[in-house]
Write a protein that holds these residues in place. Sequence first.
Motif, PDB file in Angstrom:
ATOM      1  N   LEU A   1      22.199  70.633  43.586  1.00  0.00           N
ATOM      2  CA  LEU A   1      22.082  70.210  44.985  1.00  0.00           C
ATOM      3  C   LEU A   1      20.640  70.305  45.482  1.00  0.00           C
ATOM      4  N   GLN A   2      19.951  71.406  45.080  1.00  0.00           N
ATOM      5  CA  GLN A   2      18.603  71.614  45.595  1.00  0.00           C
ATOM      6  C   GLN A   2      17.645  70.489  45.180  1.00  0.00           C
TER       7      GLN A   2
ATOM      8  N   GLY B   1      16.517  67.622  47.468  1.00  0.00           N
ATOM      9  CA  GLY B   1      15.401  67.796  48.403  1.00  0.00           C
ATOM     10  C   GLY B   1      14.053  67.778  47.709  1.00  0.00           C
TER      11      GLY B   1
ATOM     12  N   THR C   1      29.320  65.039  53.872  1.00  0.00           N
ATOM     13  CA  THR C   1      28.014  65.098  53.201  1.00  0.00           C
ATOM     14  C   THR C   1      26.980  65.735  54.122  1.00  0.00           C
ATOM     15  N   ARG C   2      27.006  65.343  55.390  1.00  0.00           N
ATOM     16  CA  ARG C   2      26.046  65.913  56.330  1.00  0.00           C
ATOM     17  C   ARG C   2      26.305  67.402  56.563  1.00  0.00           C
TER      18      ARG C   2
ATOM     19  N   ILE D   1      24.816  69.289  53.649  1.00  0.00           N
ATOM     20  CA  ILE D   1      23.352  69.376  53.715  1.00  0.00           C
ATOM     21  C   ILE D   1      22.930  70.379  54.785  1.00  0.00           C
ATOM     22  N   ASN D   2      23.638  70.393  55.897  1.00  0.00           N
ATOM     23  CA  ASN D   2      23.329  71.364  56.955  1.00  0.00           C
ATOM     24  C   ASN D   2      23.504  72.794  56.456  1.00  0.00           C
TER      25      ASN D   2
ATOM     26  N   SER E   1      20.763  73.757  53.988  1.00  0.00           N
ATOM     27  CA  SER E   1      19.407  73.927  54.508  1.00  0.00           C
ATOM     28  C   SER E   1      19.187  75.323  55.096  1.00  0.00           C
TER      29      SER E   1
ATOM     30  N   LYS F   1      16.825  69.517  54.777  1.00  0.00           N
ATOM     31  CA  LYS F   1      17.607  68.488  55.461  1.00  0.00           C
ATOM     32  C   LYS F   1      16.742  67.247  55.721  1.00  0.00           C
TER      33      LYS F   1
ATOM     34  N   VAL G   1      16.057  65.372  52.445  1.00  0.00           N
ATOM     35  CA  VAL G   1      17.218  64.653  51.911  1.00  0.00           C
ATOM     36  C   VAL G   1      17.520  63.417  52.764  1.00  0.00           C
TER      37      VAL G   1
ATOM     38  N   TYR H   1      28.513  76.036  49.746  1.00  0.00           N
ATOM     39  CA  TYR H   1      28.015  74.950  50.611  1.00  0.00           C
ATOM     40  C   TYR H   1      29.040  73.835  50.765  1.00  0.00           C
TER      41      TYR H   1
END
Lengths: 281, 629
Positions: free
Chosen positions: B492-493, B496, B515-516, B519-520, B523, B531, B534, B584
């Motif tokens: 995932l990292q 970014g 998805t959002r 990401i939130n 972050s 965030k 991405v 996450y």
Amino acid sequence: MKNFWTPFIRLILALGIAIMLGFLFVPLLSVFVSMTPGELFKKLNTQVSYQALYLSLGTTLIALAIIILCGTPVAYWLAKSHFWGNRFVRVLIQMPIVSPPAVAGVGLLLVFGRVGWLGSTLSFSGLSFSFNLQAVIMAQVFISAPFYISSAMQAFETIDDKFLAVSRTLGVSRWQTFWRVTIPLASGGLLTGAALSWGRALGEFGATMMFAGNLPGKTQTLPLAIYTAMQSDSKTAIAMSALLLFISFVLLLLVVLVGRMSHLRQDAKKKEGDSDAIISF
Amino acid sequence: MLSFHFKKKLRDFELNIEIEVGNKTLALIGHSGCGKTTTLQLLAGLQTPDEGFVEINGTKLTATKENLFIPTEDRQIGFVFQDYALFPHLSVRENILYGIRHLERPEKKKRLEEVLSLLQLEALEDVFPTQLSGGQQQRVALARALVTRPSLLLLDEPLSALDISTRSHVRTELKGLLDSLSIPCVVVTHDYEDARVLGDEIAVIDQGSMIQKGTPEEIIKQPASPFVAEFVGTNLVVQQAEDSSHCKQSLMIAFHPWEAEVSQFPLGKNYHWEGDIVDISTLGAFDRLHIKGNQSFLIDVPTEASTFKRGDHVYIGVSEDKARVYASHTLYDSQTSTLSKERQHQLQKKSMVLRRRKNRWKISVTITSMVAVIIFLILFSGIKGFAGTSHTGKVVTMEALIAANATDPMNTIIKNYERANPAIAIKASYAGTQIIQTQLEQGAPADIFLSANLSHIQTLQKEGYVKDFYKVSKNHEVIIVPKNNPAQIHNLQDLGKKQAKLIIGVDTVPIGQYTRQIINKASRDYGPNFKKDVMGRVASTETNVKQILEKISMGNGDAGVVYLTDVTAQYKSKVKIIEIPEKYNVESINYIAVTTKGPHPKRAKAFLDYILSAKGQGVFADYHYDPTN
């Protein structure tokens, strides 16, 4: 004198034409070459695709009949009568051509949906217009009628009023004149309009999806079946796309041939007459 | 015998004409726009007069007083149009037979042969109009009109479509034909020469009124006004004179161009005028001088004797024996009171507007009723049976609205259920949750509703479309990358860190919202820039998961976020799955409910119970869904 740059300009033009033609044809052809014909046929040979095919053909034919029956008087009226606001009505009639089909779907729902203006009134009488076969046909008529009407309108417009007047002086009524003069003279435009309209109805997706839903065997026409198949089995979707393309192509070919034939008839007679035409004043 | 009288308000003047014609040819002559073509159309019934009548051999065709108006098609008139108006889609024979289709075959044949020989068209029978010369077209048009045996023949500018070289020849031929007919003919023309040859009588028309009528000889000898004189190419001078009783009277002095003398000096003649030469045209043995003084004159002088130049000031003289002097005759009484005329106009205008409105109303009613009938027919005819839902016996069909992400397991469950319950058929409609929600609200007759997230089904519950709902399946999100992983993303990292084209769901659909959220959450640990980085790399947002899968598997994007269960066998060969750390990740839960307005609530509940049972949940597990509890 030849310009030094002429060959280069020609080359660039030729390239441009080739790229444009390729761009237009290759995506359509890709549907046919991506699978072997055997595989194509196997994928097509399912109940879902047959249902969708019959539904598409049936609904579009009914839609076409409605369009021709109701659209012809409208086109004739707009072409031949000069009333205040004629132009405005013409523009309105063309609106469905430029408005996105999804908008048409929303509009139809707003009017005929269960809570729509007409829909809510009609639902008391047990009539329902959305999410059934009528809805499919209505969406098709709505989206594709303007193609027929505007083509027919242009065809009627080009017919000089003197032909209609002379026919009447020869003792033929207006109604008979319509069939014996107006229709034959407008036949080219009417045929083209009908073909365009039918093709558009066959491909109708957005408004149908919105207004009629996507129920296999009930409201799922070929384009909707393709969309649905794409979500699970893209090969079936490709096979159905090929089928739809093939039908549309046959349709187009038919129109061209019929148009040709009516011309050939006149051409043949013209050639026959050529030698005679020399005897003139 | 034809007699008619018309009054009709035209744009610039009022047409007001009354004429009688025996079985001979009348030529209507005048400038274009003087109302002569309108007169023909009024005779033919193609236009209606404001007032007047038409009578042929004692039969009235139009009579406004009696409110009588026989339609064009029943008038038995022949009308030859200016450019002949032959039907382009019919051959010469078909054109001629057009008006007599209703007759018996032998009669048709007889008449056809008759006109073909009369107009010498035998050789052209099978030719189409576009291949004919102008003269031939005219003969076909005449044949087509005459074959119906009309009681009146109307010709509108019959010669103007011909070129000069063929014109005089056709003109004399046409004259011969018209003479051989024993019916009244009306010929409209703007050319005096045509009128002189074709017409037994000529009527001169100006501004809607007839100025003079007579044989060609009468008209050229005693033109009724300078207008007529100019038209026929002769000279007319109007002089005011006082007679013995001191009454003022107009005196007309007419003479032909060859009857006058011209000189640079005053001539001692009875009648004399002066003017300047404005033009000289040579007509063989003599020159024609156009002289402009108080009025214009045409004077012929022998060419060999002519010494005149343009601009010369000359004197004109006519001796008494050459000049025809006569009192002005009022040929037509147009001096009706202006007041009553105006009132008439107003009344006529009103009646015309009314008539037009009536017609418009008729058309709209016809169209509306046609449309109504057709719609009615469609709704009530048996097209329902056509739908392909031809089930034998008492099969009950239920409909289900299902969020697209559950397509595959629900298809399998439905198949299984139908096999176990042959009396039940289930039709499923798969689309995004937002779309099926709208469809349900707009009256889709569904029994089962499967939502891809909580908020949509809660909304429906609030609106009363569903009552109780249940968790039906659980799923989680994964990152997918193309098999060759061009952006080298392994966790995932990396989203970014690495330069990659991202494809995620649009924020109105559940996958986009999840998805959002992921990401939130991430972050918080990876830093606030995560965030921003991405979201800055998102190349496209899609309305459904399949689109994301398609684009990634075809390499159009470098990474995307989808549900694990969406990565079916078909995609497994094309994309690589990267799991998102559990802390996450967001659970995505599908909810199912029986609708309150569906037609089969009991059967729908049974089906819902089946889906929630071990058998139904087993299918979800087969498709790699997470257990719901």
